[in-house]
Design an enzyme around this catalytic site. Structure first.
Site, PDB file in Angstrom:
ATOM      1  N   HIS A   1       0.835  -1.175  -0.278  1.00  0.00           N
ATOM      2  CA  HIS A   1      -0.066   0.068   0.025  1.00  0.00           C
ATOM      3  C   HIS A   1       0.823   1.286  -0.088  1.00  0.00           C
ATOM      4  O   HIS A   1       0.657   2.141  -0.830  1.00  0.00           O
ATOM      5  CB  HIS A   1      -0.827   0.063   1.142  1.00  0.00           C
ATOM      6  CG  HIS A   1      -1.754  -1.174   1.342  1.00  0.00           C
ATOM      7  ND1 HIS A   1      -2.982  -1.582   0.863  1.00  0.00           N
ATOM      8  CD2 HIS A   1      -1.441  -2.425   2.375  1.00  0.00           C
ATOM      9  CE1 HIS A   1      -3.288  -2.600   1.456  1.00  0.00           C
ATOM     10  NE2 HIS A   1      -2.660  -3.018   2.289  1.00  0.00           N
TER      11      HIS A   1
HETATM   12  O1  RIB Z   1      -4.829  -0.171   4.966  1.00  0.00           O
HETATM   13  C1  RIB Z   1      -3.369  -0.199   4.662  1.00  0.00           C
HETATM   14  C2  RIB Z   1      -2.454   0.852   5.531  1.00  0.00           C
HETATM   15  O2  RIB Z   1      -2.747   0.405   6.821  1.00  0.00           O
HETATM   16  C3  RIB Z   1      -0.983   0.942   5.149  1.00  0.00           C
HETATM   17  O3  RIB Z   1      -0.478   2.090   5.418  1.00  0.00           O
HETATM   18  C4  RIB Z   1      -0.622  -0.054   6.340  1.00  0.00           C
HETATM   19  O4  RIB Z   1       0.767   0.276   6.855  1.00  0.00           O
HETATM   20  C5  RIB Z   1      -1.574   0.221   7.661  1.00  0.00           C
HETATM   21  O5  RIB Z   1      -0.825   1.052   8.250  1.00  0.00           O
END
Ligand code: RIB
Ligand code: CA
Length: 320
Positions: free
Chosen positions: A251
């Site tokens: 992500h």
């Molecule tokens: O939903 C994904 C996010 O939540 C990313 O930033 C992961 O590191 C968690 O923090």
């Protein structure tokens, strides 16, 4: 060259974002801050410094420890995804002689808080500094509360967070970063500084599979390659059990890619609101993204598409 401040809750994918950002010549990483999210901020801070130490970089960005609690909600963590240590349980790994493969890093932290560092750096680079939060937005919101006039000089906020035309990853409707501190997210969206969101709609299109990681690392045995294997192993197992693929989403690397390769992304303007009170849908990000629908004055740009393969090719080209 774009000056950025990276705000992280390191986290496996946060670590990958840090490595990518520091290997992106288009970016000057002025500072990296930590905030409670995936795990408590003390562990996120340790993981951030451990990542930098493993990279063996000469010139460290300024690092500062951030907020431990969301603005209003009690802290909710995601250690089931990122490991109890927040970094894939890599801190549990031992050498043959019983010493830790990843010992606690040098405490290279500036004395001031993340909130004060954000305020100071915006003052140092008015209308130039881009904030890249990839965890809950607590630090950003607190800086806006503490020094609103100064924070109006932020050039742009490019964040990982939200879910619009896809399910959430914490509840049916909410993505973790927004869910963890929905009040901070609403405040940031209402503040008026340009916001670009990279939501699950896009980050779920980029899967780093174990097979691909092995193929890219190949025979390399350097520290960073070993680190990439060690920190992703647990979360790949988690996704194997939960979603049937041995791999992980990366992500937080995507906002970095958006800054360096915007041509790989599709973006729309939207009016985004955050549910902050309902027990059922708290942390949900709501926006009507249909192009034919007239919408109230947009308050954000929302990323709705990515060339996943081109992004991954660039990701590996940069970090390895
Ligand atoms: O939903 C994904 C996010 O939540 C990313 O930033 C992961 O590191 C968690 O923090
Ligand atoms: Ca994160």
């Amino acid at each position: 060259m774009q000056r950025i401040l990276l705000d992280t809750d390191t986290g496996v994918d946060d670590a990958l974002a840090i490595i990518l950002a520091l290997n992106s010549p288009e970016l000057k990483v002025e500072a990296i801050t930590s905030v409670s999210g995936n795990v408590h901020v003390d562990l996120c801070t340790r993981n951030l410094l451990m990542t930098l130490e493993t990279m063996g970089i000469d010139e460290y960005p300024v690092c500062a420890r951030g907020e431990s609690q969301p603005l209003i909600k009690p802290l909710v963590t995601a250690s089931h995804v990122h490991g109890l240590d927040g970094i894939g349980d890599a801190t549990q790994l031992l050498r043959d002689d019983g010493s830790r493969l990843y010992p606690d890093p040098e405490p290279r932290l500036t004395a001031i808080s993340a909130v004060d560092l954000i305020i100071d750096l915006v003052g140092q680079y008015p209308d130039e500094l881009v904030l890249v939060p990839v965890g809950p937005l607590t630090n950003i919101a607190k800086a806006m509360i503490k020094h609103p006039a100064r924070m109006r000089r932020v050039r742009e906020i490019v964040l990982m967070g939200g879910a619009f035309e896809t399910y959430g990853n914490v509840t049916t409707t909410a993505e973790f970063n927004i869910f963890a501190d929905p009040h901070a997210a609403q405040l940031v969206l209402d503040f008026g500084v340009p916001v670009t969101m990279v939501p699950l709609d896009v980050t779920h299109q980029v899967m780093l599979t174990g097979k691909r990681l092995n193929a890219e690392i190949g025979e390399r045995t350097d520290r960073l390659s070993q680190f990439l294997r060690d920190v992703t192993r647990a979360t790949m197992g988690y996704h194997q059990d939960l979603e049937g693929f041995y791999g992980t989403y990366i992500h937080d690397a995507l906002p970095i890619g958006l800054l360096t390769h915007p041509e790989l992304f599709e973006i729309v303007e939207a009016f985004v609101q955050v549910e902050t009170s309902s027990d059922l849908t708290q942390g949900m990000t709501i926006a009507d993204l249909r192009p034919e629908k007239p919408r109230p004055k947009p308050n954000a740009r929302v990323c709705v598409g990515v060339n996943a393969e081109a992004f991954l090719a660039n990701f590996f080209d940069r970090i390895l």
